[in-house]
Design an enzyme around this catalytic site. Structure first.
Site, PDB file in Angstrom:
ATOM      1  NE  ARG A  49       0.242   1.363   3.360  1.00  0.00           N
ATOM      2  CZ  ARG A  49       1.187   2.229   3.644  1.00  0.00           C
ATOM      3  NH1 ARG A  49       2.464   1.836   3.739  1.00  0.00           N
ATOM      4  NH2 ARG A  49       0.933   3.502   3.819  1.00  0.00           N
ATOM      5  N   GLY A  50       0.268   2.407  -0.064  1.00  0.00           N
ATOM      6  CA  GLY A  50       1.038   3.639  -0.235  1.00  0.00           C
ATOM      7  C   GLY A  50       1.037   3.984  -1.720  1.00  0.00           C
ATOM      8  CB  ALA A  51       0.053   7.089  -3.483  1.00  0.00           C
ATOM      9  NE  ARG A  90      -6.143   0.804  -1.598  1.00  0.00           N
ATOM     10  CZ  ARG A  90      -5.511   1.328  -0.543  1.00  0.00           C
ATOM     11  NH1 ARG A  90      -4.198   1.167  -0.401  1.00  0.00           N
ATOM     12  NH2 ARG A  90      -6.163   2.017   0.352  1.00  0.00           N
ATOM     13  CD  GLN A 199      -2.836   2.493   6.980  1.00  0.00           C
ATOM     14  OE1 GLN A 199      -3.420   2.783   8.025  1.00  0.00           O
ATOM     15  NE2 GLN A 199      -3.478   2.396   5.831  1.00  0.00           N
ATOM     16  CG  ASP A 240      -3.210   8.136  -1.260  1.00  0.00           C
ATOM     17  OD1 ASP A 240      -2.917   8.515  -0.112  1.00  0.00           O
ATOM     18  OD2 ASP A 240      -3.032   6.969  -1.663  1.00  0.00           O
ATOM     19  CG  ASN A 250      -2.488  11.596   3.017  1.00  0.00           C
ATOM     20  OD1 ASN A 250      -1.940  10.742   2.309  1.00  0.00           O
ATOM     21  ND2 ASN A 250      -2.095  11.811   4.259  1.00  0.00           N
ATOM     22  CE  LYS A 251      -4.940   5.484   4.816  1.00  0.00           C
ATOM     23  NZ  LYS A 251      -5.947   4.599   4.163  1.00  0.00           N
TER      24      LYS A 251
HETATM   25  O1  MRU Z   1      -4.454   3.108   2.371  1.00  0.00           O
HETATM   26  P1  MRU Z   1      -2.987   3.353   2.222  1.00  0.00           P
HETATM   27  O2  MRU Z   1      -2.165   2.788   3.331  1.00  0.00           O
HETATM   28  O3  MRU Z   1      -2.477   2.969   0.862  1.00  0.00           O
HETATM   29  O4  MRU Z   1      -2.856   4.943   2.327  1.00  0.00           O
HETATM   30  C1  MRU Z   1      -1.578   5.527   2.213  1.00  0.00           C
HETATM   31  C2  MRU Z   1      -1.613   6.992   2.421  1.00  0.00           C
HETATM   32  O5  MRU Z   1      -2.636   7.599   2.593  1.00  0.00           O
HETATM   33  C3  MRU Z   1      -0.301   7.710   2.330  1.00  0.00           C
HETATM   34  O6  MRU Z   1      -0.314   8.850   3.145  1.00  0.00           O
HETATM   35  C4  MRU Z   1      -0.092   8.140   0.870  1.00  0.00           C
HETATM   36  O7  MRU Z   1      -0.244   7.065  -0.010  1.00  0.00           O
HETATM   37  C5  MRU Z   1       1.237   8.740   0.674  1.00  0.00           C
HETATM   38  S1  MRU Z   1       2.486   7.479   0.851  1.00  0.00           S
HETATM   39  C6  MRU Z   1       3.916   7.988   0.288  1.00  0.00           C
END
Ligand code: MRU
Length: 349
Positions: A49-51, A90, A199, A240, A250-251
């Protein structure tokens, strides 16, 4: 792990190994994927996970898809379908579509099947390397900006995981924290645990502890108290998707942090590579926000946290308006007060 460095995936040419982040920090389990279906599941189920990380993994998924169909006469349409399918794994992180469109752009450059796999693999590796380089550049730019006012060690509050586990390099927001640490000016990184997937608690705390950074974990709801007590100089988060007007997806939980930061006079910094910029979407209200299953809130492993039948609202991202962001950092530059700019994204590209 490779050479002591945390990495969320390893490319072996015919197999992509993914560190299953759902199990960290209790277990380090690597899952080997040799076809595009496995890569789709790895992204969809959040093994990775993570963009930026999901964009890179999807690019390697296209290489695996090409290995599976390069000798078929209809390879072009089959690969196009695989790319379309991966893009749906996603919805919110634009890096996924960005990386897949780069891979799609390669399809017209090749003459025969062996060349197809070689060209796609080279492009996926370029996407990966460029992300690592962007992480490093953002770390330097972000740290310079935070230190620009002079003074002593800085206290940072961060959310979710934006580190090596979420990217192809040292991280976005956490890359800035790493840079401050390497310069000896990180007072403390406060880490929101980041409900419901944790996370911050499971991944960011794990990364920071391994490297001996001064860090402290808090429940998301304690962010206001930390700021009220004057324990935070900057909120530093990733993104994201950043739309043309500078709004930031973002999250979930980022928007409340931005509101709190404005209330308490704390800086709000967003750190993201240019692959996260989405100039085609005018503003944040047009972003497709992923909602995940209610069971993520109702239970944790075998333990019930809520009645099985309760209705749940579980959006996993929120949108922070540009007006609440003080600084956006990409690898190409720093955009101050994006809400006051006519064209914030143009100042970053
Ligand atoms: O649901 P996730 O864990 O994929 O969400 C990740 C985030 O929201 C991060 O803040 C975002 O992707 C930036 S990561 C470099």
């Amino acid at each position: 792990m490779t050479n002591g460095q945390v990495t969320p995936f390893i490319w072996h040419g015919e197999v992509l190994e993914v560190l299953d982040q759902r199990l960290l920090p209790a277990e380090e389990v690597w899952r080997a994927h040799s076809d595009v279906e496995g890569v789709y599941q790895a992204i969809h189920e959040m093994q990775v996970r993570g963009a930026p990380a999901i964009g890179i993994v999807a690019a390697y998924g296209v290489v695996l898809a090409a290995r599976g169909c390069a000798r078929a006469s209809d390879w072009y349409s089959r690969l196009g379908a695989s790319i379309d399918w991966l893009a749906q794994a996603r919805p919110t992180a634009v890096n996924l579509v960005w990386a897949l469109e780069r891979m799609r752009g390669c399809l017209d450059q090749v003459a025969d099947a062996p060349e197809l796999v070689r060209v796609l693999e080279a492009e996926a590796q370029r996407i990966h390397e460029e992300d690592a380089a962007a992480n490093h550049a953002m770390g330097v730019l972000g740290a310079d900006r935070i230190l620009s006012g002079g003074g002593g060690p800085r206290r940072i509050l961060t959310h979710c995981n934006t580190g090596a586990l979420a990217t192809g390099g040292q991280g976005t927001a956490l890359g800035v924290v790493r840079e401050l640490f390497s310069r000896g000016v990180l007072g403390c990184v406060h880490m929101d645990e980041t409900r419901p997937w944790l996370q911050g608690a499971r991944l960011t705390a794990w990364e920071c502890e391994r490297e001996g950074m001064p860090c402290s974990l808090n429940v998301d709801g304690a962010a206001a108290t930390l700021m009220a007590q004057g324990q935070v100089d900057w909120v530093v988060v990733g993104a994201d998707r950043i739309t043309a007007n500078g709004d930031v997806a973002n999250k979930i939980g980022t928007l409340p942090l931005a509101i709190l930061a404005r209330h308490f006079g704390v800086g709000m910094m967003v750190v993201a590579p240019s692959s996260t910029l989405d100039g085609a979407t005018p503003s944040g209200d047009r972003i497709d926000i992923e909602e995940r299953d209610g069971k993520e809130l109702r239970r944790s492993g075998r333990r019930w946290l809520a009645p099985n039948s309760v209705t749940v609202f579980n959006p996993v991202f929120d949108v922070t308006p540009a007006s609440l962001v003080d600084v956006i950092v990409t690898e190409t530059g720093v955009c101050e007060a994006p809400g006051n700019q006519m064209a914030p994204l143009q100042s970053l590209t």
